[in-house]
Design an enzyme around this catalytic site. Structure first.
Site, PDB file in Angstrom:
ATOM      1  N   ASP A   2      -1.627  -1.124   6.157  1.00 26.06           N
ATOM      2  CA  ASP A   2      -1.794  -0.665   7.540  1.00 26.06           C
ATOM      3  C   ASP A   2      -3.197  -0.172   7.859  1.00 26.06           C
ATOM      4  O   ASP A   2      -3.475   0.214   8.982  1.00 26.06           O
ATOM      5  CB  ASP A   2      -0.787   0.451   7.844  1.00 26.06           C
ATOM      6  CG  ASP A   2      -1.177   1.761   7.170  1.00 26.06           C
ATOM      7  OD1 ASP A   2      -1.801   1.702   6.085  1.00 26.06           O
ATOM      8  OD2 ASP A   2      -0.859   2.824   7.717  1.00 26.06           O
ATOM      9  N   THR A   5       0.076   4.840   1.425  1.00 26.24           N
ATOM     10  CA  THR A   5      -0.005   5.668   2.638  1.00 26.24           C
ATOM     11  C   THR A   5       0.262   4.842   3.892  1.00 26.24           C
ATOM     12  O   THR A   5      -0.421   3.850   4.144  1.00 26.24           O
ATOM     13  CB  THR A   5      -1.394   6.336   2.742  1.00 26.24           C
ATOM     14  OG1 THR A   5      -1.654   7.010   1.525  1.00 26.24           O
ATOM     15  CG2 THR A   5      -1.439   7.310   3.901  1.00 26.24           C
ATOM     16  N   ASP A  65       0.869  -1.165   0.000  1.00 25.45           N
ATOM     17  CA  ASP A  65       0.000   0.000   0.000  1.00 25.45           C
ATOM     18  C   ASP A  65       0.919   1.232   0.000  1.00 25.45           C
ATOM     19  O   ASP A  65       2.105   1.114   0.292  1.00 25.45           O
ATOM     20  CB  ASP A  65      -0.866  -0.061   1.271  1.00 25.45           C
ATOM     21  CG  ASP A  65      -1.767   1.143   1.401  1.00 25.45           C
ATOM     22  OD1 ASP A  65      -2.328   1.554   0.383  1.00 25.45           O
ATOM     23  OD2 ASP A  65      -1.902   1.663   2.521  1.00 25.45           O
TER      24      ASP A  65
END
Length: 832
Positions: A720, A521, A519
């Site tokens: 996350d 961000t 991912d």
């Protein structure tokens, strides 16, 4: 009716079943089921029962557990059992994982393989020191002081030994007794090799046989009797194992000798010496049993080193803390700390619990949890973790997680669970072990038959000794230990380096990963976005008006980008307007009603969802920022795009290096992000990523994982956020950033404490080292048995005249398991 509640205070399956039983007994409950992992109880009832009734039931049961509504997560102070320092959890498991994750509530032998059960480590072992009176031992206090009965100063209680230490001491005591009685038997037997045996001048051989018999009784019936108990149990349950072979081999040798003394006439002359006495094998039986006991002793000592990583983590937990009460500093035990307490941490002290700094700046050494040696600068509102070490400045902190909720406790809990889990490669060893014992018994019988038919005189003596040697040298134990020992050491090594492994399967799969999805961000970037500019597309609204709407809308959201805009708004003194009907649209944005206007904020998909069109001019203006790697969110008022906010998120310093290292290892790295194409392109270019996909919704990430798996790729996914959870769960190996959400961590198989891509490099290196170590162990164990059994059967005798004594076979067998453990322990020294 069905209600779900949060249960506080459970630590093991015994707790779970106990709470389940207590809740089931409450009048009106038709069924209660408790989930240990989630710490939740689902209760079915005929009609509504107030929660107070359940609280009362648990309180009457001793107050160890508490129940409250989901989401409240109130920290209820639970009365804990007084656990002396040095004790474990009271939860035991088999080191060979014969029955998978099965645990036991008391020490003993594994019902399948017969090995000593191992105790799980417990964080509370170091958390409190207790004091007692030398004159009145029933007086136990949590702090130093005077005895309330006699006034004497209290003294610290001696630490109680852990279960494994007790096992070692018990085995050592038995070993000493076995040696004391076995040594004279061995000397008497070996004296027969002397031409003029001086012992026969004292008395005849048959009387010396009786002395050997008498000396063997304490060895067989006390020091090593447990081996025969395990052998009997293994045959009774048909879980044949190492102790089956030892029990048969040593038992037959001892019984043969006893029968030879009591009924010498039934034996042929081949079994008799020149004096007419039957040749006895008391020395073979007792030496074999004593050497096996030595192997168990060494194994117990070596085994205690395999979970040394957990013990090192345990040492991190401080015993005391300084609590600020009404402006005064009060020293308290860790157990006395409650949520929201203000604590003072002095220079060089260990941080007692998880929390955030309320006053002061400092540097903190987090290497014991993250594996990174450089101290980290911390200031007000920064998070700190229990067990880490403060630098040279005092500070105040607020306790936010205490007891079993702290990061250190969760790490130890995860390491304990992972150490008990089975790796798929172990199935191979289990299959071999299943056939192993019956095959060895058959080879032993064939050995006896071959020597009895074709062997030299005395044929039956040769046949008997070689058949016993075959039974004794075979070691299925080494085969069974090969995998779990490496897993246990590897999982501990990972924890010391900030890589938390949920189970052994994750370690095995990580070594096979061919594709890594990341991912953007919070994974590639720092996840600490900052607002760079706010703009307006409508002359009727100023930039400050746009900011007011953005802040008022985002104050209800927990997304990192939303938090960044709220923080920026406060700095600019933006007015927060009242919002109603707030809703978050996953992967798109947020919406609400403000000042009777329908307000939406998010990416172009959010604007489509809100029926607000983005013009070409708006797109061109946004692209300027997006090509710099910035994120642009649009604001619409009543279906008209009115403004935008530009948010930057710095790429982590370690991301580029980590991605290159993974690519060098042959792993394809793909970035999937919910951000737009231009922003994703800018980040991918900076990191030399060959493949990326932008504007990805959670379901798109999930489909991408499935697509790659259909092509035969082994996929790891690192993320996350909540939007990453479906893909994390679907991937072969989910890797969660420890800085992320609980949902992401729950869905993942590996958690990186530092939330850094370099942790994936560590996880990959660790898994490769562990799998290599397991394969070495399996090779050693298989080769050892493949070569050892035929040599013991006498295959070298026709060519070289070499025979293997059963005593040498016992020594070799004992050290085969120890060698497997010693090889596993090498993992403690690897660099990941």
């Amino acid at each position: 009716m069905k209600h779900t509640y949060h249960i506080h205070g459970m630590t093991c399956n015994g707790c779970r079943s106990h709470v389940e039983e207590t809740l089931s007994k409450v009048e009106g409950v038709s069924k209660a089921s408790v989930d240990l992992e989630k710490a939740e109880a689902t209760i079915e009832m005929e009609s509504h029962i107030p929660i107070e009734r359940f609280q009362e039931a648990l309180k009457k049961d001793g107050g160890k557990y508490s129940i409250h509504k989901l989401g409240e997560h109130l920290h209820t102070k639970v009365e804990k059992e007084k656990q002396p320092k040095g004790k474990g959890t009271g939860t035991f498991y088999c080191p060979m994982h014969c029955e998978g994750d099965k645990i036991y509530d008391k020490p003993g032998d594994c019902p399948v393989c017969g090995m000593d059960l191992v105790e799980e480590q417990n964080l509370s072992t170091t958390s409190s020191e207790q004091w007692t009176c030398p004159m009145h031992p029933e007086i136990i206090k949590d702090e130093a002081g005077a005895c309330p009965k006699c006034g004497m100063d209290l003294v610290p209680m001696e630490a109680d030994s852990s279960a494994e230490e007790k096992t070692y001491k018990k085995l050592f005591k038995k070993f000493k007794i076995a040696v004391v009685f076995t040594l004279p038997i061995f000397l008497i037997a070996m004296s027969e090799m002397l031409s003029n045996n001086p012992l026969y001048d004292i008395m005849e051989q048959k009387y010396w046989n009786w002395i050997q018999f008498a000396l063997s009784i304490p060895v067989v019936f006390y020091a090593t009797w447990m081996f025969f108990e395990r052998a009997y149990k293994s045959i009774k349950t048909w879980n044949l194992n190492m102790f089956t072979l030892i029990g048969i081999g040593a038992g037959v040798a001892w019984l043969f000798s006893v029968f030879g003394m009591f009924f010498p006439d039934i034996f042929p002359s081949q079994f008799k010496t020149e004096s007419g006495a039957v040749h006895v094998y008391f020395e073979a039986a007792t030496v074999i049993l004593t050497l096996v006991l030595l192997g168990q002793l060494l194994e117990a000592r070596a085994h205690s080193k395999t979970n040394s990583a957990v013990k090192e983590l345990l040492k991190l937990a401080p015993n005391k803390a300084i609590k600020v009460v009404d402006g005064e500093d009060v020293e308290v035990t860790i157990d006395a700390i409650e949520l929201n307490d203000i604590l003072k941490v002095k220079p060089g002290d260990k941080i007692p619990v998880d929390g955030s700094i309320t006053e002061g700046d400092t540097t903190i050494d987090e290497s014991m949890i993250t594996g990174e040696p450089i101290p980290v600068n911390k200031t007000v509102n920064d998070k700190v973790s229990s067990g880490t070490i403060n630098g040279n400045q005092s500070f105040l902190m607020k306790a936010e997680k205490v007891g079993s909720d702290t990061l250190l406790s969760q790490i130890i809990h995860m390491v304990n669970n992972a150490s008990r889990s089975r790796a798929p490669i172990q199935n191979l060893a289990d299959k071999v072990s299943g056939y192993f014992v019956p095959v060895v018994v058959i080879i032993s019988l064939l050995t006896f038959a071959v020597w009895a038919i074709w062997g030299p005189e005395p044929v039956y003596v040769y046949a008997f000794v070689n058949a016993i040697a075959v039974l004794i040298i075979a070691c299925p134990c080494a085969l069974g230990l090969a995998t779990p020992m490496s897993v246990m050491v590897g999982v501990g090594k990972g924890a010391q380096n900030g890589v938390l492994i949920k189970n052994a399967e994750a370690l095995e799969k990580m070594d096979k990963v061919t594709t890594l999805i990341v991912d953007k961000t919070g994974t590639i970037t720092e996840g600490k976005p900052t607002v760079e500019t706010v703009g307006s597309f409508d002359t009727g609204f100023s930039e400050s008006d746009i900011l007011e709407y953005i802040v008022s809308l985002n104050k209800n959201s927990e997304h990192p980008l939303a938090e960044a805009t709220v923080k920026y708004g406060k700095e600019q003194n933006a007015e927060i307007l009242k919002s109603e009907a707030f809703s978050a649209i996953t992967g798109k944005g947020v919406e609400a009603t403000i000042n009777n206007k329908k307000v939406a904020l998010g990416n172009p998909k959010m604007m489509d969802y809100a029926n607000a069109g983005i013009t070409l001019q708006m797109e061109e203006e946004a692209k300027v920022y997006q090509k710099q790697g910035k994120t642009v969110s649009y604001l619409s008022l009543d279906k008209k795009v009115t403004g935008y906010v530009v948010i930057g998120d710095k790429i982590k310093e370690t991301s580029a290096k980590a991605i290159k290292e993974l690519q060098d290892k042959g792993i394809e790295v793909i970035m999937l992000t919910g951000d737009n194409h231009d922003t994703a392109q800018a980040v991918a270019t900076e990191l030399n990523l060959t493949d990326f996909k932008a504007s990805m919704l959670p379901e798109d990430k999930l489909k991408e994982v499935e697509k790659l798996q259909e092509k035969g790729k082994v996929v790891a996914m690192a993320g996350d956020g909540i939007n990453d959870a479906p893909a994390l769960a679907k991937s072969d190996v989910g890797v969660a950033m420890g800085t992320g959400t609980d949902v992401a961590i729950e869905s993942a198989m590996i958690t990186l404490v530092k939330g850094d891509l370099h942790g994936i490099v560590k996880a990959r290196n660790l898994s490769h080292a562990v799998m290599k170590n397991i394969k070495q162990n399996l090779f050693f164990a298989l080769i050892y048995n493949t070569l050892g059994v035929p040599i013991a059967a006498g295959v070298l005798f026709p060519f070289f005249g070499i025979l293997l004594s059963p005593m040498i076979a016992a020594l070799a067998m004992s050290f085969s398991s120890v060698s497997v453990i010693a090889n596993a322990l090498r993992l403690r020294t690897i660099k990941v």
